[in-house]
Design a protein around this motif. Structure first.
Motif: not given
Length: 81
Positions: A17-18, A30, A75-76, A14
């Motif tokens: 990524m956010k 976040r 994240p998805d 990750a």
């Protein structure tokens, strides 16, 4: 990255990524995951911090200690990683 489990490997995936991290004290962070460590310590940039009382503040960067993290939402796009 030596002998770490799947959750830690996902955390490394990750990077860049956010993510959202909820702390044991109820604060929510976040931001963009810059670095992760085997101990789940993470460094985030462009952070939005939501305090327990709902107050929102923006921070340029934060370092979160893994022992204080309750959970991390990834994240998805990493569902099938």
């Amino acid at each position: 990255m030596s002998n770490v489990g799947i959750p830690i490997k996902l955390l490394y995936e990750a990077e860049g990524m956010k993510i959202t991290a909820e702390m044991k004290n109820g604060e929510i962070y976040r931001g963009l995951l810059l670095t992760a460590e085997d101990t789940m310590n993470v460094t985030l940039s462009d952070v939005v911090r939501t305090a327990r009382n709902g107050q929102v503040s923006k921070l340029p960067s934060v370092y979160l200690r893994g022992g204080g993290i309750r959970f991390i939402a990834l994240p998805d796009v990493l569902k099938n990683a």
